[in-house]
Design an enzyme around this catalytic site. Structure first.
Site, PDB file in Angstrom:
ATOM      1  N   GLU A   1       0.835  -1.210   0.000  1.00  0.00           N
ATOM      2  CA  GLU A   1       0.000   0.000   0.000  1.00  0.00           C
ATOM      3  C   GLU A   1       0.865   1.254   0.000  1.00  0.00           C
ATOM      4  O   GLU A   1       0.525   2.255  -0.636  1.00  0.00           O
ATOM      5  CB  GLU A   1      -0.939  -0.018   1.203  1.00  0.00           C
ATOM      6  CG  GLU A   1      -1.977  -1.126   1.171  1.00  0.00           C
ATOM      7  CD  GLU A   1      -2.838  -1.062  -0.074  1.00  0.00           C
ATOM      8  OE1 GLU A   1      -3.326   0.034  -0.422  1.00  0.00           O
ATOM      9  OE2 GLU A   1      -3.019  -2.111  -0.729  1.00  0.00           O
TER      10      GLU A   1
ATOM     11  N   TRP B   1     -22.307  10.706 -19.574  1.00  0.00           N
ATOM     12  CA  TRP B   1     -22.713  10.899 -18.179  1.00  0.00           C
ATOM     13  C   TRP B   1     -24.186  11.279 -18.094  1.00  0.00           C
ATOM     14  O   TRP B   1     -24.794  11.714 -19.086  1.00  0.00           O
ATOM     15  CB  TRP B   1     -21.861  11.993 -17.538  1.00  0.00           C
ATOM     16  CG  TRP B   1     -20.394  11.699 -17.551  1.00  0.00           C
ATOM     17  CD1 TRP B   1     -19.447  12.328 -18.299  1.00  0.00           C
ATOM     18  CD2 TRP B   1     -19.706  10.689 -16.797  1.00  0.00           C
ATOM     19  NE1 TRP B   1     -18.199  11.774 -18.063  1.00  0.00           N
ATOM     20  CE2 TRP B   1     -18.332  10.769 -17.146  1.00  0.00           C
ATOM     21  CE3 TRP B   1     -20.113   9.729 -15.877  1.00  0.00           C
ATOM     22  CZ2 TRP B   1     -17.368   9.927 -16.595  1.00  0.00           C
ATOM     23  CZ3 TRP B   1     -19.154   8.892 -15.319  1.00  0.00           C
ATOM     24  CH2 TRP B   1     -17.809   8.993 -15.683  1.00  0.00           C
TER      25      TRP B   1
ATOM     26  N   TRP C   1       1.718   1.828  -3.435  1.00  0.00           N
ATOM     27  CA  TRP C   1       0.675   2.492  -4.226  1.00  0.00           C
ATOM     28  C   TRP C   1       0.791   4.017  -4.096  1.00  0.00           C
ATOM     29  O   TRP C   1       0.551   4.749  -5.068  1.00  0.00           O
ATOM     30  CB  TRP C   1      -0.715   2.037  -3.768  1.00  0.00           C
ATOM     31  CG  TRP C   1      -1.212   0.829  -4.485  1.00  0.00           C
ATOM     32  CD1 TRP C   1      -1.225  -0.446  -4.021  1.00  0.00           C
ATOM     33  CD2 TRP C   1      -1.770   0.772  -5.807  1.00  0.00           C
ATOM     34  NE1 TRP C   1      -1.752  -1.290  -4.975  1.00  0.00           N
ATOM     35  CE2 TRP C   1      -2.103  -0.581  -6.076  1.00  0.00           C
ATOM     36  CE3 TRP C   1      -2.022   1.733  -6.786  1.00  0.00           C
ATOM     37  CZ2 TRP C   1      -2.668  -0.982  -7.286  1.00  0.00           C
ATOM     38  CZ3 TRP C   1      -2.586   1.321  -8.000  1.00  0.00           C
ATOM     39  CH2 TRP C   1      -2.903  -0.010  -8.234  1.00  0.00           C
TER      40      TRP C   1
ATOM     41  N   TRP D   1     -16.274  11.334 -12.573  1.00  0.00           N
ATOM     42  CA  TRP D   1     -15.363  11.069 -11.459  1.00  0.00           C
ATOM     43  C   TRP D   1     -14.715  12.344 -10.954  1.00  0.00           C
ATOM     44  O   TRP D   1     -14.355  12.448  -9.777  1.00  0.00           O
ATOM     45  CB  TRP D   1     -14.304  10.046 -11.857  1.00  0.00           C
ATOM     46  CG  TRP D   1     -13.400  10.472 -12.987  1.00  0.00           C
ATOM     47  CD1 TRP D   1     -13.575  10.243 -14.312  1.00  0.00           C
ATOM     48  CD2 TRP D   1     -12.165  11.201 -12.868  1.00  0.00           C
ATOM     49  NE1 TRP D   1     -12.540  10.781 -15.038  1.00  0.00           N
ATOM     50  CE2 TRP D   1     -11.663  11.360 -14.178  1.00  0.00           C
ATOM     51  CE3 TRP D   1     -11.450  11.712 -11.796  1.00  0.00           C
ATOM     52  CZ2 TRP D   1     -10.463  12.042 -14.434  1.00  0.00           C
ATOM     53  CZ3 TRP D   1     -10.247  12.387 -12.042  1.00  0.00           C
ATOM     54  CH2 TRP D   1      -9.774  12.549 -13.353  1.00  0.00           C
TER      55      TRP D   1
ATOM     56  N   TRP E   1      -9.506   7.629  -8.026  1.00  0.00           N
ATOM     57  CA  TRP E   1     -10.754   7.848  -8.750  1.00  0.00           C
ATOM     58  C   TRP E   1     -10.680   7.283 -10.158  1.00  0.00           C
ATOM     59  O   TRP E   1     -11.648   6.689 -10.645  1.00  0.00           O
ATOM     60  CB  TRP E   1     -11.108   9.335  -8.756  1.00  0.00           C
ATOM     61  CG  TRP E   1     -11.838   9.721  -7.517  1.00  0.00           C
ATOM     62  CD1 TRP E   1     -11.321  10.236  -6.368  1.00  0.00           C
ATOM     63  CD2 TRP E   1     -13.243   9.577  -7.287  1.00  0.00           C
ATOM     64  NE1 TRP E   1     -12.311  10.417  -5.435  1.00  0.00           N
ATOM     65  CE2 TRP E   1     -13.494  10.034  -5.971  1.00  0.00           C
ATOM     66  CE3 TRP E   1     -14.303   9.116  -8.054  1.00  0.00           C
ATOM     67  CZ2 TRP E   1     -14.781  10.033  -5.419  1.00  0.00           C
ATOM     68  CZ3 TRP E   1     -15.581   9.112  -7.510  1.00  0.00           C
ATOM     69  CH2 TRP E   1     -15.813   9.565  -6.201  1.00  0.00           C
TER      70      TRP E   1
ATOM     71  N   ASN F   1     -10.425   2.730   3.110  1.00  0.00           N
ATOM     72  CA  ASN F   1     -10.130   2.588   1.684  1.00  0.00           C
ATOM     73  C   ASN F   1     -11.113   1.666   0.976  1.00  0.00           C
ATOM     74  O   ASN F   1     -11.487   1.923  -0.180  1.00  0.00           O
ATOM     75  CB  ASN F   1      -8.710   2.062   1.489  1.00  0.00           C
ATOM     76  CG  ASN F   1      -8.288   2.103   0.032  1.00  0.00           C
ATOM     77  OD1 ASN F   1      -8.284   3.160  -0.580  1.00  0.00           O
ATOM     78  ND2 ASN F   1      -7.949   0.955  -0.532  1.00  0.00           N
TER      79      ASN F   1
END
Length: 481
Positions: free
Chosen positions: A276, A307, A279, A361, A384, A343
Site C-alpha cells: 500500500e 454521463w 501504491w 469522477w 478515482w 479505503n
C-alpha cells in the site's frame, strides 16, 4: 556567521528532514519558515479539511521548535518575494527545502530555485516526501510505469535509506525576524464543523509517531486479514500524517521492517502494508509523468463517456450520505464527520457515484479534495481513475461494486453501518444492508419504515449497472455519447 533559511512545506517534522538536517550541519544559524501561498497551487489549493489539519500541524511544529530554542516563522506569499525578503532581513546565504511533485508545485519550485540562484543565493532541494523519486524508476524500455505490479516489482528491490534522527541543535539567529500570527492564514473554519476532526485526530509529529507505533505494535500482525473491514481498527490511518510530512515514508518503511524482524516482504501483514505504501509511490510516479491525469482520464476515449444529463440531486444525496445504500452512506457520513474514510469504502462510494449515478469522477474527486484530511492530489487522482476504469492500471471498466454485497461481505456484523447510520442500528443483520426489504412485522417491531426512517435506494442497482455498462460499450465501440 552563515545563515540558512529552511523553507518548510509538507515536511512538518524534525526527524528525517533532509533540508533541516543539512542546514543545521552546515550553517551557524538556521531560520525555519512556512509561507502560505495557496494561489500558487491552483487549481488544487488545499481544501477545507486539509487547511484544518495544516493549522494544527503548524502549531505542533512551532511548539516542537520552540522547545529546542528555535522558532517557526510564518509569512504570506508570494513565495519568491517572501524568501528574498527574509534572506535580506537575516543575511541568509542559502535556502533549502524538500521536494514535492505535483505539477503546479514543481513548476513554482523550479522558478523559485532559478530566481534565488540568479540573486547569488544558494538554493538546494532534497528528497524527503517519497521513497523513490518519480524519475528514478523506469520500465525496461525506459518509459514511465503505467501498471502497478511491474512498478512495485522494481521498486521493492530498490534500497530504502535509513531515516535520520532529528538534529540535536537548532542554531538560532541573535534576533528573530517578524512572523505573522498563524490565525492570519485563515485555515480554521468559521463555523464549528470540525468537532469530529478534533475528536479523531492528533496532527503533528508526535501524533504521527504515536499512530505509527500503535499500528506496528498491534494492527500490523493482522493487517492482511482485517484491512478490508471498515468496522475494525485494522489499518494504520497514517495517510494524513504522511501527506503533511509529519512522518516520513522512510520512517514508516523501517518501522514496519523492524516489526517484521527485518523481513517485511516475507511477513503477511508487512508485505500487504508496504504494498500500500508502494501504491502511494506509484500515484506520484503517474502524476509526475502524466500531469493531465489530475483532471483528465488517462485513457482518452473515456472523455466521451455519456454521463447523466442532470444529476444535481443525486450528487447532493451522495455527498450527504442519503443514497439509501447503508455502506455507501456510512462512508460518506464518516468522511463528513472525521475527514477520513476507510479505503474499501472509498472504492465503493466512488464506484457508486461514477457507475450507478453516472456522475463524472472529477466531481467526486473534488468533493474528496475538500473533505479529506489526507487529500493528496496524486493518490486522489489515481484512486478515482482506477475505480472509474479510465486510468492507468485501472480496474476493469465492467467492475461495478454492489453496495449490498460489499456490506454483507466486509461489514457482516454491521458494526460500521450502525456507527455511522444510527437510524439503522436496531435492524437485524439479515436486513441491515438492504433495509428496503425489511418485512412488515419487523418494521413494526423495530419501528423502522423504509422510505421514512431511512431513504429507499436512490437508484436500482441492476438497472443502473446496466446503464453504466451500456455507456462503456458505446465508447469502446467508438460511438458518440
Amino acid at each position: 556567521m552563515s545563515t540558512a533559511l529552511v523553507w518548510l512545506r509538507r515536511d512538518l517534522r524534525l526527524a528525517d528532514n533532509p533540508a533541516l538536517a543539512h542546514a543545521c550541519a552546515h550553517h551557524a544559524q538556521v531560520v525555519p519558515v512556512f509561507i502560505w501561498a495557496p494561489d500558487e497551487e491552483a487549481p488544487w489549493a488545499p481544501g477545507a479539511a486539509s487547511r484544518w489539519w495544516l493549522h494544527h500541524s503548524l502549531a505542533a511544529l512551532a511548539d516542537a521548535l520552540a522547545a529546542r530554542g528555535s522558532r517557526l516563522l510564518l509569512r504570506h506569499g508570494p513565495t519568491l518575494q517572501a524568501l528574498l525578503a527574509l534572506a535580506a532581513e537575516t543575511g541568509a546565504g542559502a535556502v533549502y527545502w524538500n521536494r514535492l511533485y505535483e505539477p503546479a508545485i514543481t513548476a513554482r519550485d523550479s522558478a523559485v530555485k532559478a530566481a534565488l540562484r540568479a540573486t547569488g543565493l544558494r538554493a538546494e532541494s532534497f528528497q524527503a516526501h517519497l521513497l523513490w523519486e518519480p524519475w528514478t524508476l523506469a520500465s525496461g524500455a525506459g518509459e514511465p510505469y503505467r501498471v502497478f505490479t511491474p512498478f512495485w516489482k522494481a521498486a521493492s528491490r530498490a534500497p530504502v535509506a535509513l531515516p535520520r534522527p532529528a538534529p540535536d541543535a537548532r542554531p538560532a539567529p541573535a534576533a528573530w525576524p517578524a512572523s505573522v500570527p498563524l490565525a492570519t492564514f485563515g485555515l480554521l473554519p468559521r463555523l464549528g464543523w470540525d468537532t469530529g476532526l478534533r475528536a479523531a485526530w492528533t496532527p503533528g509529529e508526535t501524533g504521527a509517531l504515536a499512530r505509527l507505533g500503535a499500528f506496528t505494535d498491534a494492527a500490523l500482525a493482522r493487517y492482511r486479514d482485517e484491512r478490508d473491514r471498515p468496522g475494525r481498527a485494522g489499518v494504520s490511518r497514517l495517510s494524513p500524517h504522511l501527506h503533511f510530512g509529519e512522518v516520513s515514508p522512510r520512517q514508516v518503511w523501517h518501522a514496519v521492517t523492524t516489526a517484521c524482524a527485518g523481513a517485511p516482504l516475507e511477513h503477511p501483514g508487512g508485505e500487504a502494508f508496504l504494498r500500500e505504501l508502494g501504491w502511494r509511490e506509484f500515484a506520484h510516479h503517474v502524476l509526475f509523468h502524466f500531469p493531465h491525469t489530475a483532471e483528465q482520464p488517462m485513457q482518452e476515449r473515456f472523455a466521451r463517456y455519456p454521463w447523466a444529463a442532470d444529476a444535481t440531486a443525486e450528487l447532493a444525496a451522495w455527498q450527504r450520505g442519503r443514497t439509501g445504500y447503508p455502506l455507501v452512506d456510512a462512508g460518506m457520513r464518516e468522511l463528513w464527520t472525521s475527514g477520513w474514510m476507510h479505503n474499501r469504502v472509498r472504492m465503493l462510494v466512488a464506484s457508486f457515484l461514477v457507475k450507478n449515478l453516472r456522475i463524472p469522477w472529477q466531481q467526486g474527486a473534488r468533493w474528496f479534495w475538500d473533505t479529506l484530511v489526507d487529500a493528496d492530489l496524486a493518490a486522489n487522482s489515481l484512486g478515482w481513475q482506477w475505480t472509474a476504469g479510465c486510468g492507468t492500471d485501472a480496474a476493469p471498466y465492467f467492475r461495478v461494486f454492489n453496495p449490498q454485497r460489499q456490506g454483507e461481505q466486509f461489514d457482516a456484523d454491521g458494526r460500521y453501518v450502525r456507527r455511522w447510520v444510527p437510524e439503522l442500528a436496531a435492524l437485524p443483520e439479515r436486513w441491515l444492508h438492504a433495509p428496503w426489504t425489511l418485512p412488515t412485522d419487523e418494521q413494526a417491531r423495530t419501528r423502522f419504515v423504509p422510505g421514512l426512517s431511512y431513504p429507499r435506494p436512490l437508484v436500482d442497482f441492476a438497472a443502473s449497472r446496466a446503464a453504466a455498462l451500456a455507456g462503456f460499450e458505446a465508447i469502446r465501440a467508438g460511438a458518440a455519447p
